[in-house]
Design an enzyme around this catalytic site. Structure first.
Site, PDB file in Angstrom:
ATOM      1  CD  GLU A  97      -3.847  -7.077   5.199  1.00 49.58           C
ATOM      2  OE1 GLU A  97      -4.787  -6.304   5.416  1.00 49.58           O
ATOM      3  OE2 GLU A  97      -3.067  -6.926   4.238  1.00 49.58           O
ATOM      4  CB  CYS A 118      -0.962  -0.046   1.186  1.00 50.56           C
ATOM      5  SG  CYS A 118      -2.263   1.201   1.117  1.00 50.56           S
ATOM      6  CG  HIS A 146      -4.453  -3.748   2.347  1.00 51.62           C
ATOM      7  ND1 HIS A 146      -4.189  -3.291   3.616  1.00 51.62           N
ATOM      8  CD2 HIS A 146      -4.487  -2.644   1.556  1.00 51.62           C
ATOM      9  CE1 HIS A 146      -4.077  -1.972   3.599  1.00 51.62           C
ATOM     10  NE2 HIS A 146      -4.250  -1.560   2.357  1.00 51.62           N
TER      11      HIS A 146
END
Length: 468
Positions: free
Chosen positions: A443, A357, A441
């Site tokens: 995760e 990011c 992202h």
């Protein structure tokens, strides 16, 4: 008398749809909408005039820009029946609704998120600092709130807008009502407005500045709220990483959530601890989400988190096997004023680097590229991204309003991932340093694990480098 040019004429003069999109800083989907509407938004006229040399009178729809519409309400306005809160945009648009959460008045950029779940994670994601979030999914509050789903110690978003009044919690993990949770963190919400209309407005015109006001006394000064929205400078040029970063270094060993009866009875809830890490990593916190740190620990890494302002010397003092550049809010160019030199110092030592990011954008700046603000930010859990190395498409979670300009990357770096929504950059890698990054992202779990391989790629890069 000059003849007004058609939209097709303008696109042709700009060099075709793709060239027009590049010159105006939009995706080709925007050019399709120009053709469909037979009009070009006025905010793109300066770029078109500069590129084509046309006189202003030749542009389609060249009437002078109107003054922002003002709400026809007195200074201390009486809201419509049942309305207790309001969202006011910088152009004078007024959305009345029902307030919830804490009494507050906040100015911010108004964005929308398309995720169907994870509203608590969204509200506590530090990347949402400086923003008020419009949720396109109408049922918010249905799983309540709990301590385990916090992505940071305190919420970063300045407010939220929803269609329906927030619902009662109905989930075995809920510890409190969302309304109570919002009050405890001083966050105001607005319900009952047409979120579809607001979302379309943001989609077509970009994220506007606005003020969400839920006053305890029920009194509204609409002209003053409009002036407040107009005076707010916006996110461009704003360094917000310093507002959300940690103030001091700390160690992190909590791994990803995995419920078992044993963990449920323990003090850590569903989170186990990394007790046998294989490599040492320093994570630079520009607004790091806890679940990203958990993924690093779950990948076998011993994680030390340092502030966003840490210098290269302060990072390397920990003798890391790798350095992670976290997500975060604000304009990367502003944060880059101090972050780029630190990242370059790490790259010079050939320490493996992985960015996500804002960390991705800062790595791009450190490599010599430039960043820009997207006309339409990417926020939600249904964003398709193509891995150019494998040809695979990942469904990703994203939250960003800025992007790396791939045309400005140096010859020693290359693009690794692209957005299938608008073709914008989603990943880069250096050919001169052991460094790579992605805009999204990995995760998060919309795929649900489409992008988790990136953490293992980071570990592989560390091990390859240590093997040398």
């Amino acid at each position: 008398m000059p003849t007004m040019r058609s939209v097709e004429d303008i696109i042709a003069l700009l060099g075709g749809p793709e060239a027009a999109a590049t010159r105006c800083g939009v995706g080709t989907e925007a050019i399709r909408k120009w053709r469909q509407a037979k009009a070009i938004p006025a905010k793109h006229w300066p770029a078109i005039l500069a590129a084509t040399g046309l006189p202003f009178s030749d542009l389609p729809g060249n009437a002078p820009l109107p003054e922002p519409p003002m709400a026809d309400t007195p200074s201390a306005a009486t809201p419509p029946q049942g309305a207790t809160a309001v969202l006011v945009l910088a152009d004078g648009s007024v959305f009345w609704g029902e307030g919830f959460g804490a009494y507050a008045t906040e100015v911010a950029e108004i964005c929308f998120n398309t995720g169907l779940t994870g509203y608590q994670e969204t509200l506590t994601d530090p990347s949402y600092a400086g923003q008020i979030i419009t949720f396109t999914f109408p049922h918010i509050g249905n799983v309540g709130a709990n301590a385990e789903d916090m992505e940071a110690a305190t919420p970063a978003a300045r407010g939220l807008v929803v269609k329906q009044p927030i619902t009662e919690p109905s989930n075995w993990r809920a510890l409190r009502h969302l309304d109570d949770w919002l009050k405890s963190h001083g966050i105001a919400g607005l319900a009952g407005i047409d979120t579809r209309a607001l979302t379309v407005r943001i989609r077509d015109g970009g994220a506007p500045n606005g003020v969400l006001s839920f006053p305890a006394d029920g009194r509204f000064d609409i002209p003053a709220l409009i002036a407040q929205a107009q005076a707010w400078p916006g996110l461009e040029g704003m360094d917000l990483a310093k507002e959300v970063t940690t103030r001091q270094s700390y160690h992190w060993d909590e791994m990803e959530w995995a419920w078992t009866p044993e963990l449920a009875r323990s003090a850590g809830g569903g989170f186990a601890r990394q007790e046998a890490p294989r490599h040492k990593v320093v994570a630079v916190d520009y607004g790091a989400k806890r679940n990203i740190l958990r993924c690093l620990a779950s990948a076998g890494l011993d994680v030390t988190v340092v502030p966003a302002t840490a210098t290269a010397e302060e990072i390397l003092r920990h003798e890391p096997d790798g350095v992670f550049l976290s997500n975060g809010p604000g304009d990367p160019a502003a944060t880059g004023e101090y972050a780029v030199s630190a990242i370059r110092g790490v790259l010079e030592k050939q320490v493996p680097v992985f960015g996500i990011c804002l960390g991705h954008q800062l790595l791009g700046l450190a490599l010599g590229a430039k960043t820009y603000k997207l006309d339409r930010g990417h926020r939600g859990a249904n964003q398709p991204v193509k891995d150019l190395a494998t040809g695979k498409v990942e469904i990703t979670s994203q939250n960003h309003g800025f992007a790396v300009d791939p045309e400005t990357l140096p010859p020693t770096a290359h693009v690794t991932h692209v957005s299938l929504f608008d073709g914008s950059n989603e990943g880069i890698a250096s050919d001169a340093h052991p460094a790579f990054s992605v805009q999204y992202h990995p995760e998060a779990s919309p795929g649900p694990t489409d992008s988790h391989y990136l953490f293992h790629r980071f570990v592989d890069l560390i091990e390859k480098h240590k093997g040398r």
